[in-house]
Design a protein around this motif. Sequence first.
Motif, PDB file in Angstrom:
ATOM      1  N   ASN A 161       0.817  -1.217   0.000  1.00  0.00           N
ATOM      2  CA  ASN A 161       0.000   0.000   0.000  1.00  0.00           C
ATOM      3  C   ASN A 161       0.849   1.265   0.000  1.00  0.00           C
ATOM      4  OD1 ASN A 161      -2.345  -1.453  -0.040  1.00  0.00           O
ATOM      5  ND2 ASN A 161      -2.557  -1.477   2.172  1.00  0.00           N
ATOM      6  N   LYS A 162       2.022   1.222   0.587  1.00  0.00           N
ATOM      7  CA  LYS A 162       2.873   2.401   0.666  1.00  0.00           C
ATOM      8  C   LYS A 162       3.910   2.454  -0.451  1.00  0.00           C
ATOM      9  CE  LYS A 162       1.210   3.896   4.586  1.00  0.00           C
ATOM     10  NZ  LYS A 162       0.553   5.139   4.741  1.00  0.00           N
ATOM     11  N   ALA A 163       3.842   1.524  -1.384  1.00  0.00           N
ATOM     12  CA  ALA A 163       4.836   1.450  -2.453  1.00  0.00           C
ATOM     13  C   ALA A 163       4.665   2.603  -3.433  1.00  0.00           C
ATOM     14  CB  ALA A 163       4.729   0.122  -3.185  1.00  0.00           C
ATOM     15  N   GLY A 164       5.784   3.064  -3.963  1.00  0.00           N
ATOM     16  CA  GLY A 164       5.776   4.118  -4.960  1.00  0.00           C
ATOM     17  C   GLY A 164       6.200   3.579  -6.313  1.00  0.00           C
ATOM     18  N   LEU A 165       6.553   4.490  -7.187  1.00  0.00           N
ATOM     19  CA  LEU A 165       7.010   4.132  -8.528  1.00  0.00           C
ATOM     20  C   LEU A 165       8.448   4.569  -8.701  1.00  0.00           C
ATOM     21  CD1 LEU A 165       3.939   5.365 -10.578  1.00  0.00           C
ATOM     22  CD2 LEU A 165       4.500   3.008 -10.023  1.00  0.00           C
ATOM     23  N   SER A 166       9.157   3.861  -9.519  1.00  0.00           N
ATOM     24  CA  SER A 166      10.510   4.254  -9.859  1.00  0.00           C
ATOM     25  C   SER A 166      10.446   5.381 -10.897  1.00  0.00           C
ATOM     26  CB  SER A 166      11.277   3.060 -10.428  1.00  0.00           C
ATOM     27  OG  SER A 166      12.504   3.467 -10.964  1.00  0.00           O
ATOM     28  N   LEU A 167      11.235   6.413 -10.694  1.00  0.00           N
ATOM     29  CA  LEU A 167      11.248   7.544 -11.623  1.00  0.00           C
ATOM     30  C   LEU A 167      11.663   7.094 -13.018  1.00  0.00           C
ATOM     31  CD1 LEU A 167      11.005  10.582 -12.146  1.00  0.00           C
ATOM     32  CD2 LEU A 167      13.376  10.811 -11.438  1.00  0.00           C
ATOM     33  N   LEU A 168      12.596   6.170 -13.106  1.00  0.00           N
ATOM     34  CA  LEU A 168      13.061   5.693 -14.408  1.00  0.00           C
ATOM     35  C   LEU A 168      11.943   4.979 -15.170  1.00  0.00           C
ATOM     36  CD1 LEU A 168      16.589   4.393 -13.337  1.00  0.00           C
ATOM     37  CD2 LEU A 168      15.974   6.607 -14.324  1.00  0.00           C
ATOM     38  N   ASP A 169      11.096   4.242 -14.433  1.00  0.00           N
ATOM     39  CA  ASP A 169       9.956   3.581 -15.078  1.00  0.00           C
ATOM     40  C   ASP A 169       8.959   4.606 -15.609  1.00  0.00           C
ATOM     41  OD1 ASP A 169      10.969   1.053 -14.556  1.00  0.00           O
ATOM     42  OD2 ASP A 169       9.794   0.783 -12.725  1.00  0.00           O
ATOM     43  N   VAL A 170       8.689   5.633 -14.819  1.00  0.00           N
ATOM     44  CA  VAL A 170       7.730   6.669 -15.232  1.00  0.00           C
ATOM     45  C   VAL A 170       8.270   7.429 -16.446  1.00  0.00           C
ATOM     46  CG1 VAL A 170       6.521   8.761 -14.522  1.00  0.00           C
ATOM     47  CG2 VAL A 170       6.768   6.877 -12.920  1.00  0.00           C
ATOM     48  N   GLU A 171       9.569   7.733 -16.447  1.00  0.00           N
ATOM     49  CA  GLU A 171      10.167   8.439 -17.587  1.00  0.00           C
ATOM     50  C   GLU A 171      10.042   7.621 -18.863  1.00  0.00           C
ATOM     51  OE1 GLU A 171      14.159   9.418 -16.388  1.00  0.00           O
ATOM     52  OE2 GLU A 171      13.524  11.359 -15.592  1.00  0.00           O
ATOM     53  N   LYS A 172      10.262   6.320 -18.769  1.00  0.00           N
ATOM     54  CA  LYS A 172      10.150   5.440 -19.941  1.00  0.00           C
ATOM     55  C   LYS A 172       8.723   5.464 -20.488  1.00  0.00           C
ATOM     56  CE  LYS A 172      11.388   1.815 -22.493  1.00  0.00           C
ATOM     57  NZ  LYS A 172      12.502   1.656 -23.358  1.00  0.00           N
ATOM     58  N   VAL A 173       7.727   5.425 -19.590  1.00  0.00           N
ATOM     59  CA  VAL A 173       6.329   5.435 -20.009  1.00  0.00           C
ATOM     60  C   VAL A 173       5.968   6.766 -20.653  1.00  0.00           C
ATOM     61  CG1 VAL A 173       3.945   5.359 -19.162  1.00  0.00           C
ATOM     62  CG2 VAL A 173       5.612   3.711 -18.331  1.00  0.00           C
ATOM     63  N   VAL A 174       6.454   7.859 -20.092  1.00  0.00           N
ATOM     64  CA  VAL A 174       6.168   9.184 -20.657  1.00  0.00           C
ATOM     65  C   VAL A 174       6.761   9.306 -22.059  1.00  0.00           C
ATOM     66  CG1 VAL A 174       6.691  11.648 -20.392  1.00  0.00           C
ATOM     67  CG2 VAL A 174       5.800  10.354 -18.464  1.00  0.00           C
ATOM     68  N   GLU A 175       7.940   8.735 -22.271  1.00  0.00           N
ATOM     69  CA  GLU A 175       8.540   8.753 -23.605  1.00  0.00           C
ATOM     70  C   GLU A 175       7.702   7.940 -24.594  1.00  0.00           C
ATOM     71  OE1 GLU A 175      12.517   7.339 -23.000  1.00  0.00           O
ATOM     72  OE2 GLU A 175      13.226   9.280 -22.263  1.00  0.00           O
ATOM     73  N   VAL A 176       7.200   6.781 -24.155  1.00  0.00           N
ATOM     74  CA  VAL A 176       6.360   5.951 -25.024  1.00  0.00           C
ATOM     75  C   VAL A 176       5.067   6.687 -25.357  1.00  0.00           C
ATOM     76  CG1 VAL A 176       4.991   3.818 -25.114  1.00  0.00           C
ATOM     77  CG2 VAL A 176       7.336   3.757 -24.292  1.00  0.00           C
ATOM     78  N   LEU A 177       4.458   7.329 -24.360  1.00  0.00           N
ATOM     79  CA  LEU A 177       3.239   8.100 -24.605  1.00  0.00           C
ATOM     80  C   LEU A 177       3.513   9.281 -25.536  1.00  0.00           C
ATOM     81  CD1 LEU A 177       1.642   8.078 -21.057  1.00  0.00           C
ATOM     82  CD2 LEU A 177       0.706   7.024 -23.119  1.00  0.00           C
ATOM     83  N   GLY A 178       4.702   9.872 -25.440  1.00  0.00           N
ATOM     84  CA  GLY A 178       5.079  10.962 -26.343  1.00  0.00           C
ATOM     85  C   GLY A 178       5.155  10.500 -27.778  1.00  0.00           C
ATOM     86  N   ASN A 179       5.575   9.261 -27.986  1.00  0.00           N
ATOM     87  CA  ASN A 179       5.617   8.698 -29.332  1.00  0.00           C
ATOM     88  C   ASN A 179       4.209   8.465 -29.877  1.00  0.00           C
ATOM     89  OD1 ASN A 179       8.389   8.708 -29.227  1.00  0.00           O
ATOM     90  ND2 ASN A 179       8.557   6.564 -28.621  1.00  0.00           N
ATOM     91  N   LYS A 180       3.229   8.338 -28.995  1.00  0.00           N
ATOM     92  CA  LYS A 180       1.839   8.154 -29.410  1.00  0.00           C
ATOM     93  C   LYS A 180       1.090   9.491 -29.460  1.00  0.00           C
ATOM     94  CE  LYS A 180       1.222   3.556 -27.401  1.00  0.00           C
ATOM     95  NZ  LYS A 180       0.422   2.783 -26.447  1.00  0.00           N
ATOM     96  N   GLU A 181       1.820  10.589 -29.444  1.00  0.00           N
ATOM     97  CA  GLU A 181       1.243  11.939 -29.516  1.00  0.00           C
ATOM     98  C   GLU A 181       0.460  12.329 -28.256  1.00  0.00           C
ATOM     99  OE1 GLU A 181       2.052  14.004 -32.069  1.00  0.00           O
ATOM    100  OE2 GLU A 181       3.234  12.360 -32.879  1.00  0.00           O
ATOM    101  N   ASN A 182       0.714  11.669 -27.142  1.00  0.00           N
ATOM    102  CA  ASN A 182       0.168  12.070 -25.847  1.00  0.00           C
ATOM    103  C   ASN A 182       1.336  12.607 -25.031  1.00  0.00           C
ATOM    104  OD1 ASN A 182      -2.411  11.143 -26.439  1.00  0.00           O
ATOM    105  ND2 ASN A 182      -1.945   9.081 -25.719  1.00  0.00           N
ATOM    106  N   PHE A 183       1.413  13.898 -24.876  1.00  0.00           N
ATOM    107  CA  PHE A 183       2.582  14.501 -24.253  1.00  0.00           C
ATOM    108  C   PHE A 183       2.341  14.775 -22.772  1.00  0.00           C
ATOM    109  CE2 PHE A 183       2.689  15.855 -28.745  1.00  0.00           C
ATOM    110  CZ  PHE A 183       3.825  15.156 -29.125  1.00  0.00           C
ATOM    111  N   TYR A 184       3.323  14.426 -21.962  1.00  0.00           N
ATOM    112  CA  TYR A 184       3.271  14.641 -20.519  1.00  0.00           C
ATOM    113  C   TYR A 184       4.605  15.211 -20.063  1.00  0.00           C
ATOM    114  CZ  TYR A 184      -0.928  11.750 -20.256  1.00  0.00           C
ATOM    115  OH  TYR A 184      -2.190  11.251 -20.410  1.00  0.00           O
ATOM    116  N   SER A 185       4.563  15.911 -18.940  1.00  0.00           N
ATOM    117  CA  SER A 185       5.786  16.363 -18.305  1.00  0.00           C
ATOM    118  C   SER A 185       5.818  15.791 -16.894  1.00  0.00           C
ATOM    119  CB  SER A 185       5.849  17.893 -18.265  1.00  0.00           C
ATOM    120  OG  SER A 185       4.774  18.422 -17.517  1.00  0.00           O
ATOM    121  N   ILE A 186       7.010  15.518 -16.411  1.00  0.00           N
ATOM    122  CA  ILE A 186       7.188  14.931 -15.082  1.00  0.00           C
ATOM    123  C   ILE A 186       7.751  16.002 -14.159  1.00  0.00           C
ATOM    124  CG2 ILE A 186       8.359  13.149 -13.736  1.00  0.00           C
ATOM    125  CD1 ILE A 186       8.589  11.508 -16.283  1.00  0.00           C
TER     126      ILE A 186
END
Length: 139
Positions: A44-69
């Motif tokens: 329940n208290k677990a978080g996410l790795s920043l490197l994992d989130v960055e990888k996902v944001v890059e993949v979403l950017g390739n699909k024309e969904n842009f996010y900033s972290i």
Amino acid sequence: MEQEMNQVQKEILKAMELHPDKALCTEAFIVKTIRENAKIDGKNKAGLSLLDVEKVVEVLGNKENFYSIHINSANDILVKKDSETKLTDADSKHRRLASEKSMSVLSSKDFSQTKKSKGKPKFKRTESKKLNVNDFAID
């Protein structure tokens, strides 16, 4: 690019694609969605790795969904919709990665445990056997 993603990154991607209309996704919201989708009871208290989130944001950017972290002052990850993909700056990234060493982060092992638990039930040992040294007399 999606083939190179690990299990956690795929789950983050699914969680973010479930809520495309959301302008701001917090780390807690994403993890909660992942736990509900994967039916993970613990962590329940677990978080996410920043490197994992960055990888996902890059993949979403390739699909024309842009996010900033962004990283807030409590070292929480915030993912915002934006006009282009923007990753964290070096200082924030270093601070977050240093704090991840002492926090619980979701890993691929957490997802493999949920798959194993669906199989055979574990049997508990019902009887304990004790060895009594006095039963062995030395003549």
